[in-house]
Scaffold this motif. Structure first.
Motif, PDB file in Angstrom:
ATOM      1  N   LEU A 127       9.676   3.153 -15.432  1.00 43.39           N
ATOM      2  CA  LEU A 127       9.099   3.054 -13.997  1.00 43.39           C
ATOM      3  C   LEU A 127      10.204   3.729 -12.997  1.00 43.39           C
ATOM      4  CD1 LEU A 127       7.286  -0.342 -14.028  1.00 43.39           C
ATOM      5  CD2 LEU A 127       6.443   1.855 -13.435  1.00 43.39           C
ATOM      6  N   ASP A 128      11.299   3.316 -13.139  1.00 45.64           N
ATOM      7  CA  ASP A 128      12.564   3.812 -12.199  1.00 45.64           C
ATOM      8  C   ASP A 128      12.716   5.311 -12.374  1.00 45.64           C
ATOM      9  OD1 ASP A 128      13.210   1.228 -11.463  1.00 45.64           O
ATOM     10  OD2 ASP A 128      14.886   1.089 -12.864  1.00 45.64           O
ATOM     11  N   ARG A 129      12.853   5.915 -13.672  1.00 47.28           N
ATOM     12  CA  ARG A 129      12.847   7.223 -13.886  1.00 47.28           C
ATOM     13  C   ARG A 129      11.535   8.065 -13.070  1.00 47.28           C
ATOM     14  NH1 ARG A 129      14.327   5.812 -18.780  1.00 47.28           N
ATOM     15  NH2 ARG A 129      12.376   6.341 -19.992  1.00 47.28           N
ATOM     16  N   TYR A 130      10.407   7.469 -13.258  1.00 46.16           N
ATOM     17  CA  TYR A 130       9.164   8.106 -12.796  1.00 46.16           C
ATOM     18  C   TYR A 130       9.406   8.261 -11.117  1.00 46.16           C
ATOM     19  CZ  TYR A 130       4.449   8.413 -10.841  1.00 46.16           C
ATOM     20  OH  TYR A 130       3.139   8.730  -9.947  1.00 46.16           O
ATOM     21  N   GLU A 131       9.927   7.004 -10.503  1.00 42.66           N
ATOM     22  CA  GLU A 131       9.976   7.120  -9.116  1.00 42.66           C
ATOM     23  C   GLU A 131      11.336   7.895  -8.583  1.00 42.66           C
ATOM     24  OE1 GLU A 131       8.256   6.081  -6.740  1.00 42.66           O
ATOM     25  OE2 GLU A 131       6.767   4.878  -7.976  1.00 42.66           O
ATOM     26  N   GLY A 132      12.055   8.142  -9.603  1.00 38.03           N
ATOM     27  CA  GLY A 132      13.190   9.013  -9.105  1.00 38.03           C
ATOM     28  C   GLY A 132      14.347   8.559  -8.262  1.00 38.03           C
ATOM     29  N   ALA A 133      15.196   9.551  -8.037  1.00 40.15           N
ATOM     30  CA  ALA A 133      16.502   9.072  -7.351  1.00 40.15           C
ATOM     31  C   ALA A 133      16.138   8.803  -5.900  1.00 40.15           C
ATOM     32  CB  ALA A 133      17.424  10.113  -7.399  1.00 40.15           C
ATOM     33  N   GLU A 134      15.062   9.415  -5.337  1.00 38.87           N
ATOM     34  CA  GLU A 134      14.549   9.017  -3.867  1.00 38.87           C
ATOM     35  C   GLU A 134      14.200   7.653  -3.696  1.00 38.87           C
ATOM     36  OE1 GLU A 134      14.148  13.194  -5.159  1.00 38.87           O
ATOM     37  OE2 GLU A 134      13.235  11.556  -5.802  1.00 38.87           O
ATOM     38  N   TYR A 135      13.918   6.912  -4.683  1.00 39.80           N
ATOM     39  CA  TYR A 135      13.344   5.616  -4.375  1.00 39.80           C
ATOM     40  C   TYR A 135      14.400   4.484  -5.042  1.00 39.80           C
ATOM     41  CZ  TYR A 135       8.940   7.602  -3.396  1.00 39.80           C
ATOM     42  OH  TYR A 135       7.943   8.254  -2.948  1.00 39.80           O
ATOM     43  N   ARG A 136      14.599   3.346  -4.302  1.00 39.33           N
ATOM     44  CA  ARG A 136      15.241   2.307  -4.794  1.00 39.33           C
ATOM     45  C   ARG A 136      14.526   0.934  -5.123  1.00 39.33           C
ATOM     46  NH1 ARG A 136      18.287   2.461  -0.479  1.00 39.33           N
ATOM     47  NH2 ARG A 136      17.271   0.919   0.617  1.00 39.33           N
ATOM     48  N   ARG A 137      14.434   0.511  -6.029  1.00 37.99           N
ATOM     49  CA  ARG A 137      13.830  -0.714  -6.332  1.00 37.99           C
ATOM     50  C   ARG A 137      14.370  -1.988  -6.045  1.00 37.99           C
ATOM     51  NH1 ARG A 137      14.134  -3.660 -10.791  1.00 37.99           N
ATOM     52  NH2 ARG A 137      14.818  -1.811 -11.855  1.00 37.99           N
ATOM     53  N   GLU A 138      13.758  -2.800  -4.923  1.00 34.07           N
ATOM     54  CA  GLU A 138      14.437  -3.803  -4.273  1.00 34.07           C
ATOM     55  C   GLU A 138      13.524  -5.051  -4.276  1.00 34.07           C
ATOM     56  OE1 GLU A 138      15.798  -3.314  -0.267  1.00 34.07           O
ATOM     57  OE2 GLU A 138      17.078  -1.578  -0.910  1.00 34.07           O
ATOM     58  N   ALA A 139      14.027  -6.094  -4.064  1.00 33.70           N
ATOM     59  CA  ALA A 139      13.090  -7.521  -3.874  1.00 33.70           C
ATOM     60  C   ALA A 139      12.478  -7.312  -2.373  1.00 33.70           C
ATOM     61  CB  ALA A 139      14.030  -8.561  -4.056  1.00 33.70           C
ATOM     62  N   ALA A 140      11.281  -7.715  -2.420  1.00 31.28           N
ATOM     63  CA  ALA A 140      10.577  -8.042  -1.091  1.00 31.28           C
ATOM     64  C   ALA A 140       9.600  -8.949  -0.990  1.00 31.28           C
ATOM     65  CB  ALA A 140       9.855  -6.532  -0.679  1.00 31.28           C
ATOM     66  N   THR A 141       8.987  -9.189   0.187  1.00 31.33           N
ATOM     67  CA  THR A 141       8.007 -10.369   0.136  1.00 31.33           C
ATOM     68  C   THR A 141       6.768  -9.664   0.577  1.00 31.33           C
ATOM     69  OG1 THR A 141       9.602 -12.099   0.896  1.00 31.33           O
ATOM     70  CG2 THR A 141       7.352 -12.598   1.413  1.00 31.33           C
ATOM     71  N   ALA A 142       5.755  -9.838  -0.465  1.00 28.32           N
ATOM     72  CA  ALA A 142       4.432  -9.411  -0.085  1.00 28.32           C
ATOM     73  C   ALA A 142       3.418 -10.529   0.433  1.00 28.32           C
ATOM     74  CB  ALA A 142       3.779  -8.794  -1.154  1.00 28.32           C
ATOM     75  N   ARG A 143       2.396 -10.188   1.238  1.00 30.87           N
ATOM     76  CA  ARG A 143       1.390 -11.074   1.629  1.00 30.87           C
ATOM     77  C   ARG A 143       0.004 -10.654   1.182  1.00 30.87           C
ATOM     78  NH1 ARG A 143       0.599 -14.706   5.591  1.00 30.87           N
ATOM     79  NH2 ARG A 143       2.625 -14.296   6.407  1.00 30.87           N
ATOM     80  N   ILE A 144      -0.595 -11.708   0.155  1.00 31.37           N
ATOM     81  CA  ILE A 144      -1.609 -11.402  -0.470  1.00 31.37           C
ATOM     82  C   ILE A 144      -2.757 -11.689   0.362  1.00 31.37           C
ATOM     83  CG2 ILE A 144      -3.033 -12.416  -2.568  1.00 31.37           C
ATOM     84  CD1 ILE A 144      -0.459 -13.487  -3.495  1.00 31.37           C
TER      85      ILE A 144
END
Length: 141
Positions: free
Chosen positions: A80-97
């Protein structure tokens, strides 16, 4: 060994996006919920069509997407990280369902410079933006 991960997706990884990677993620779904996350969404045009870029935003702007609980095998997160590429950074976040409540999840944030003229996606819903003809649909990724 498998492990579960909550991932907020808002573009081509959404199970309903109709892309190869969206289908790949859908095959690993344990649960999915419509959700939002604070931020501003931009449209980026690349070699394979349009894709979204999520940036943190001040104020009450939100991005619409899917909160996916997925079961991943060893190496899947790196894929998944490779698919998103270097332009993206995976981070923790809060989502509202949509049904209520907030949960912690991982999300891919845009970390590169935005291309000049990148349009803001009004309403923060990438798939709706494509579907309503604001931009030519992306080709299957």
């Amino acid at each position: 060994m498998t492990h579960a991960l909550r991932l907020f997706v808002y573009g081509t990884l959404q199970p309903r996006a109709g892309t190869q990677m969206g289908d790949w993620l859908a095959a690993r779904l344990v649960r999915s919920d419509q959700a939002t996350i604070p931020g501003r969404l931009y449209g980026i045009h690349g070699g394979s069509g349009w894709f979204p870029a999520l940036l943190p935003a001040s104020g009450d702007e939100i991005v619409h997407g899917t909160l996916c609980t997925v079961r991943l095998e060893a190496g899947d997160l790196a894929l998944l990280d490779r698919y998103e590429g270097a332009e993206y950074r995976r981070e923790a976040a809060t989502a509202r369902i949509a049904s209520g409540g907030e949960v912690s999840a991982q999300v891919y944030l845009w970390c590169a410079a935005l291309p000049p003229g990148a349009p803001v996606i009004p309403g923060g819903d990438f798939l709706d933006w494509l579907r309503t003809g604001h931009r030519k649909a992306f080709s299957a990724l």
